[in-house]
Each structure stands twice: as C-alpha cells, then as structure tokens.
Design a protein around this motif. Structure first.
Motif, PDB file in Angstrom:
ATOM      1  N   SER A   1       0.847  -1.190   0.000  1.00 59.49           N
ATOM      2  CA  SER A   1       0.000   0.000   0.000  1.00 59.49           C
ATOM      3  C   SER A   1       0.879   1.235   0.000  1.00 59.49           C
ATOM      4  O   SER A   1       1.960   1.248   0.601  1.00 59.49           O
ATOM      5  CB  SER A   1      -0.905   0.034   1.239  1.00 59.49           C
ATOM      6  N   LEU A   2       0.411   2.264  -0.683  1.00 59.68           N
ATOM      7  CA  LEU A   2       1.041   3.585  -0.648  1.00 59.68           C
ATOM      8  C   LEU A   2       0.015   4.575  -0.133  1.00 59.68           C
ATOM      9  O   LEU A   2      -1.152   4.529  -0.525  1.00 59.68           O
ATOM     10  CB  LEU A   2       1.518   4.017  -2.034  1.00 59.68           C
ATOM     11  N   PHE A   3       0.475   5.466   0.740  1.00 59.84           N
ATOM     12  CA  PHE A   3      -0.414   6.495   1.279  1.00 59.84           C
ATOM     13  C   PHE A   3       0.279   7.847   1.176  1.00 59.84           C
ATOM     14  O   PHE A   3       1.405   8.013   1.656  1.00 59.84           O
ATOM     15  CB  PHE A   3      -0.774   6.203   2.736  1.00 59.84           C
ATOM     16  N   TYR A   4      -0.404   8.804   0.540  1.00 57.95           N
ATOM     17  CA  TYR A   4       0.158  10.121   0.273  1.00 57.95           C
ATOM     18  C   TYR A   4      -0.430  11.170   1.215  1.00 57.95           C
ATOM     19  O   TYR A   4      -1.539  11.004   1.749  1.00 57.95           O
ATOM     20  CB  TYR A   4      -0.116  10.525  -1.176  1.00 57.95           C
ATOM     21  N   PRO A   5       0.284  12.258   1.426  1.00 52.80           N
ATOM     22  CA  PRO A   5      -0.197  13.304   2.346  1.00 52.80           C
ATOM     23  C   PRO A   5      -1.567  13.880   1.982  1.00 52.80           C
ATOM     24  O   PRO A   5      -2.294  14.333   2.868  1.00 52.80           O
ATOM     25  CB  PRO A   5       0.893  14.387   2.250  1.00 52.80           C
ATOM     26  N   ASP A   6      -1.935  13.852   0.700  1.00 53.42           N
ATOM     27  CA  ASP A   6      -3.238  14.394   0.304  1.00 53.42           C
ATOM     28  C   ASP A   6      -4.366  13.382   0.459  1.00 53.42           C
ATOM     29  O   ASP A   6      -5.515  13.653   0.089  1.00 53.42           O
ATOM     30  CB  ASP A   6      -3.196  14.903  -1.133  1.00 53.42           C
ATOM     31  N   GLY A   7      -4.059  12.203   1.012  1.00 51.17           N
ATOM     32  CA  GLY A   7      -5.068  11.167   1.219  1.00 51.17           C
ATOM     33  C   GLY A   7      -5.163  10.168   0.085  1.00 51.17           C
ATOM     34  O   GLY A   7      -5.832   9.133   0.220  1.00 51.17           O
ATOM     35  N   CYS A   8      -4.510  10.441  -1.029  1.00 48.11           N
ATOM     36  CA  CYS A   8      -4.485   9.497  -2.146  1.00 48.11           C
ATOM     37  C   CYS A   8      -3.791   8.209  -1.697  1.00 48.11           C
ATOM     38  O   CYS A   8      -2.742   8.259  -1.048  1.00 48.11           O
ATOM     39  CB  CYS A   8      -3.748  10.125  -3.321  1.00 48.11           C
ATOM     40  N   HIS A   9      -4.380   7.068  -2.009  1.00 52.90           N
ATOM     41  CA  HIS A   9      -3.748   5.808  -1.610  1.00 52.90           C
ATOM     42  C   HIS A   9      -4.083   4.698  -2.584  1.00 52.90           C
ATOM     43  O   HIS A   9      -5.122   4.719  -3.253  1.00 52.90           O
ATOM     44  CB  HIS A   9      -4.156   5.407  -0.190  1.00 52.90           C
ATOM     45  N   PHE A  10      -3.184   3.722  -2.675  1.00 48.13           N
ATOM     46  CA  PHE A  10      -3.347   2.556  -3.538  1.00 48.13           C
ATOM     47  C   PHE A  10      -2.905   1.312  -2.791  1.00 48.13           C
ATOM     48  O   PHE A  10      -1.962   1.354  -2.002  1.00 48.13           O
ATOM     49  CB  PHE A  10      -2.514   2.697  -4.812  1.00 48.13           C
ATOM     50  N   THR A  11      -3.600   0.207  -3.035  1.00 51.64           N
ATOM     51  CA  THR A  11      -3.217  -1.091  -2.486  1.00 51.64           C
ATOM     52  C   THR A  11      -3.249  -2.117  -3.596  1.00 51.64           C
ATOM     53  O   THR A  11      -4.176  -2.132  -4.407  1.00 51.64           O
ATOM     54  CB  THR A  11      -4.167  -1.523  -1.351  1.00 51.64           C
ATOM     55  N   ALA A  12      -2.235  -2.980  -3.635  1.00 54.46           N
ATOM     56  CA  ALA A  12      -2.167  -4.036  -4.645  1.00 54.46           C
ATOM     57  C   ALA A  12      -1.781  -5.350  -3.983  1.00 54.46           C
ATOM     58  O   ALA A  12      -1.138  -5.368  -2.937  1.00 54.46           O
ATOM     59  CB  ALA A  12      -1.148  -3.675  -5.723  1.00 54.46           C
ATOM     60  N   GLY A  13      -2.175  -6.454  -4.602  1.00 56.20           N
ATOM     61  CA  GLY A  13      -1.878  -7.770  -4.055  1.00 56.20           C
ATOM     62  C   GLY A  13      -2.918  -8.194  -3.045  1.00 56.20           C
ATOM     63  O   GLY A  13      -4.097  -7.848  -3.160  1.00 56.20           O
ATOM     64  N   ASP A  14      -2.465  -8.934  -2.033  1.00 59.09           N
ATOM     65  CA  ASP A  14      -3.378  -9.480  -1.025  1.00 59.09           C
ATOM     66  C   ASP A  14      -3.631  -8.457   0.076  1.00 59.09           C
ATOM     67  O   ASP A  14      -3.288  -8.664   1.257  1.00 59.09           O
ATOM     68  CB  ASP A  14      -2.784 -10.765  -0.445  1.00 59.09           C
ATOM     69  N   GLY A  15      -4.246  -7.341  -0.293  1.00 58.39           N
ATOM     70  CA  GLY A  15      -4.323  -6.179   0.592  1.00 58.39           C
ATOM     71  C   GLY A  15      -5.187  -6.345   1.813  1.00 58.39           C
ATOM     72  O   GLY A  15      -5.038  -5.599   2.781  1.00 58.39           O
ATOM     73  N   ASN A  16      -6.123  -7.296   1.802  1.00 56.15           N
ATOM     74  CA  ASN A  16      -7.009  -7.473   2.955  1.00 56.15           C
ATOM     75  C   ASN A  16      -6.367  -8.275   4.076  1.00 56.15           C
ATOM     76  O   ASN A  16      -6.916  -8.355   5.177  1.00 56.15           O
ATOM     77  CB  ASN A  16      -8.313  -8.156   2.521  1.00 56.15           C
ATOM     78  N   GLN A  17      -5.242  -8.872   3.802  1.00 54.64           N
ATOM     79  CA  GLN A  17      -4.552  -9.696   4.795  1.00 54.64           C
ATOM     80  C   GLN A  17      -3.975  -8.823   5.903  1.00 54.64           C
ATOM     81  O   GLN A  17      -3.323  -7.814   5.644  1.00 54.64           O
ATOM     82  CB  GLN A  17      -3.421 -10.489   4.132  1.00 54.64           C
ATOM     83  N   LYS A  18      -4.209  -9.209   7.152  1.00 61.29           N
ATOM     84  CA  LYS A  18      -3.639  -8.474   8.277  1.00 61.29           C
ATOM     85  C   LYS A  18      -2.306  -9.081   8.690  1.00 61.29           C
ATOM     86  O   LYS A  18      -2.063 -10.273   8.482  1.00 61.29           O
ATOM     87  CB  LYS A  18      -4.605  -8.471   9.464  1.00 61.29           C
ATOM     88  N   LEU A  19      -1.464  -8.259   9.267  1.00 57.16           N
ATOM     89  CA  LEU A  19      -0.170  -8.705   9.759  1.00 57.16           C
ATOM     90  C   LEU A  19       0.062  -8.127  11.144  1.00 57.16           C
ATOM     91  O   LEU A  19      -0.501  -7.089  11.492  1.00 57.16           O
ATOM     92  CB  LEU A  19       0.955  -8.247   8.829  1.00 57.16           C
ATOM     93  N   THR A  20       0.876  -8.808  11.935  1.00 54.25           N
ATOM     94  CA  THR A  20       1.275  -8.249  13.226  1.00 54.25           C
ATOM     95  C   THR A  20       2.565  -7.458  13.043  1.00 54.25           C
ATOM     96  O   THR A  20       3.410  -7.806  12.224  1.00 54.25           O
ATOM     97  CB  THR A  20       1.458  -9.350  14.282  1.00 54.25           C
ATOM     98  N   LEU A  21       2.721  -6.401  13.808  1.00 54.44           N
ATOM     99  CA  LEU A  21       3.840  -5.484  13.612  1.00 54.44           C
ATOM    100  C   LEU A  21       5.189  -6.110  13.917  1.00 54.44           C
ATOM    101  O   LEU A  21       6.181  -5.824  13.253  1.00 54.44           O
ATOM    102  CB  LEU A  21       3.667  -4.236  14.484  1.00 54.44           C
ATOM    103  N   GLN A  22       5.267  -6.947  14.943  1.00 57.13           N
ATOM    104  CA  GLN A  22       6.542  -7.498  15.378  1.00 57.13           C
ATOM    105  C   GLN A  22       7.567  -6.369  15.558  1.00 57.13           C
ATOM    106  O   GLN A  22       7.292  -5.393  16.231  1.00 57.13           O
ATOM    107  CB  GLN A  22       7.007  -8.587  14.402  1.00 57.13           C
ATOM    108  N   SER A  23       8.716  -6.435  14.912  1.00 57.58           N
ATOM    109  CA  SER A  23       9.764  -5.439  15.163  1.00 57.58           C
ATOM    110  C   SER A  23       9.452  -4.052  14.602  1.00 57.58           C
ATOM    111  O   SER A  23      10.124  -3.080  14.959  1.00 57.58           O
ATOM    112  CB  SER A  23      11.101  -5.924  14.593  1.00 57.58           C
ATOM    113  N   ILE A  24       8.443  -3.944  13.730  1.00 60.40           N
ATOM    114  CA  ILE A  24       8.037  -2.609  13.278  1.00 60.40           C
ATOM    115  C   ILE A  24       7.586  -1.781  14.473  1.00 60.40           C
ATOM    116  O   ILE A  24       7.747  -0.557  14.508  1.00 60.40           O
ATOM    117  CB  ILE A  24       6.917  -2.707  12.221  1.00 60.40           C
ATOM    118  N   SER A  25       7.041  -2.457  15.494  1.00 59.22           N
ATOM    119  CA  SER A  25       6.572  -1.757  16.690  1.00 59.22           C
ATOM    120  C   SER A  25       7.716  -1.063  17.433  1.00 59.22           C
ATOM    121  O   SER A  25       7.469  -0.153  18.241  1.00 59.22           O
ATOM    122  CB  SER A  25       5.857  -2.726  17.633  1.00 59.22           C
TER     123      SER A  25
END
Length: 309
Positions: free
Chosen positions: A43-67
């Motif tokens: 997914s890409l998210f821009y400051p103006d709110g424009c965003h795009f998602t490609a692939g298996d975008g509905n899949q959730k993930l846990t943050l792990q070390s991103i946290s």
C-alpha cells in the motif's frame, strides 16, 4: 513521486511474488507459521489522502519489530532523548537482531541501538504507565493517532504464542536487569512486549503510519502533530541505519529510504516528504526480512527514484 495506477502497482507485485518461494515464514513463533508464505501486498499512502493497495491487501499482519519504531518515539516523548540514549546506544550492529553477544562484550553493558531486541525491550520498559494494560493502551492510542484508526488492537493468539516461546528475549531481559538497564519484573515486561509486537493491522494502515513519519510527525488526515519533528527525525535515522536488521547497509544502497521490517513479513517505509509505504510478504530471508517485500521495494525505488541518496 505521483500516485501510481492500480495496474502498474499490481504488475510490480506480480513480478516480486515469485521471490517468496525462496524463503519461509518465521518458524520460532508458532502462530506465525500458519500464514501463507506466498502472500504479498503493498500500500502507498500520500499526504493528500491518495492511496493505492495491490496484491493481497485485505490480509492483516502483526507489527513485530516494526513496533520498535513506535515505542521508540513514545519513549522519547515520555522520557526525553537524553534519558533514553543514556540507556540504549545509537550505533548499528552487524549481529543478528536477537543476539546477546554485544551485551556481554561492551562496557558499559547496554544495547547498541533500539532496533535490536535487547534495545527494544529496554525501550518498552521506559513506556510510562501504572500497569501493563495502561502502558499497552498508551501504545495503542499512539498508533490510533498515527493511523487514524481506533479499531487497531493486538492479536491475542500471536501474543500468547510469543510470550510462551520468547526464552531468548527473557535471557536478554535478565542480563539487562543485572546491568541495571531494566528495573522492572521481567515477566511483566515480556507480557507487554509480546502484546506490543502482536499489534495487528493491514498494509494500508502500515502505509498511513509511514506517511506520518515521512511528514515529520504530522498526520495530514487529522491535521495533528502526532509527534515532535525531532522525534520523527530520530526514528527515521534509526530506520535507515538499523531498520532492516543486519541487512540495513545493503537496503540503504538498493532502496535508500527509511524502513523497518518485522518477522511477520511486514515492512513500514517512509519516503521523506512524499509518502508512506506498507508491505507484507510472510516468506523471510535468513536475516528475518521479507524476501518478496525487499524485492518489491527495490523495484519501486528504482522505478520511481525513491532513494534519498
């Protein structure tokens, strides 16, 4: 960098997806083994709110070390940078993210940086609150401010799986408690850390968080300064120097943007002043980074000239 077309983004995902077959999902956290290793989304998210998602975008993930980026920002806001970095260093390491070696050999005995497990555990111990619940709620509230999504919570199954199997992290905690880097009950800290790592979201929310860091701590959707500019700067610097485990130097050369990975296969990236990127691909390389996710970011960086360097 402008908003891409959906077919263009889908094509990049399709090209990168094959690399997933060269890796495997994390097997030392039982709950993470259940995820299909060939899933890939961005997914890409821009400051103006424009965003795009490609692939298996509905899949959730846990943050792990991103946290670790999130708790670092919160700890600095809670305690101040001087307090934090008296107890945790600021230098990269060529060792694996879960290594205990440097704690045994450096003097004073403190973690080299906040992005390795020892440093992240020390950082989490600095989060203010009178109970595990209060401290976790403060981490979640901060994430709600970053994403604009108050429904984000943690995955109890993953948290329990991590808590029951994190023997090496316990060893790191006891070593740091002996050295007075950590001063709280180890099991309570492990419970909080396990829940922190198990916070769950989709790629779009990950990209929204990345965008706030990209915009120096300002959430353009809510028009709120979520963190001071200097805190965002410090976090992005660690993302560049230490964010991709002991492959951070290679990533800086091949991709060249602040990013943080996690062993669930997630990557949060912040293209300074431009956008946030969220990636998920569960199959990991030997260093703990998403194989297909790395390749996808490398392709995107070259195609859209994203590198800072």
């Amino acid at each position: 960098m402008q908003c891409q077309s959906q077919p263009e983004l889908e094509q990049l995902v399709a090209e990168a997806r094959g690399y997933a077959r060269l890796g495997k999902a994390a097997d030392y956290i039982p709950a993470l083994q259940k995820v299909d290793p060939e899933l890939l989304s961005v997914s890409l998210f821009y400051p103006d709110g424009c965003h795009f998602t490609a692939g298996d975008g509905n899949q959730k993930l846990t943050l792990q070390s991103i946290s670790k980026v999130i708790t670092l920002a919160l700890a600095i806001m809670d305690r101040g940078a001087e307090y934090v970095f008296e107890r945790v260093g600021q230098e990269p390491t060529g060792d694996p993210f879960n290594s205990i070696a440097k704690l045994e050999t450096i003097n004073p005995s403190k973690p080299l940086n906040p992005m390795i497990n020892a440093g992240a555990l020390a950082i989490t111990s600095m989060i203010k609150g009178n109970s595990i619940k209060e401290r976790l709620d403060r981490i979640l509230d901060f994430i709600h401010d970053l994403t604009g999504n108050s429904a984000v919570s943690y995955n109890a199954e993953v948290a329990s799986s991590e808590f029951e199997t994190s023997h090496l992290n316990r060893a790191l905690c006891y070593f740091m408690k002996q050295s007075k880097v950590i001063n709280e009950d180890v099991e309570e800290l492990m419970e909080l850390y396990s829940k922190q790592c198990s916070i769950e979201m989709d790629c779009l929310a990950l990209a929204e968080m990345g965008c706030v860091f990209a915009m120096d701590g300002f959430n353009t959707e809510t028009e709120k300064q979520v963190m001071p500019r200097d805190v965002a700067r410090i976090c992005k610097t660690f993302m560049i120097t230490c964010g991709m485990y002991n492959a951070s130097g290679e990533f800086a050369i091949n991709v060249g943007i602040p990013a943080k990975s996690g062993v669930s296969g997630g990557i949060m990236a912040a293209v300074p002043g431009k956008c946030g990127i969220g990636v998920f691909g569960a199959a990991l390389d030997e260093k703990g980074n998403s194989l297909a996710g790395l390749k996808l970011l490398e392709m995107m960086s070259r195609k859209y000239s994203l590198s800072m360097f």
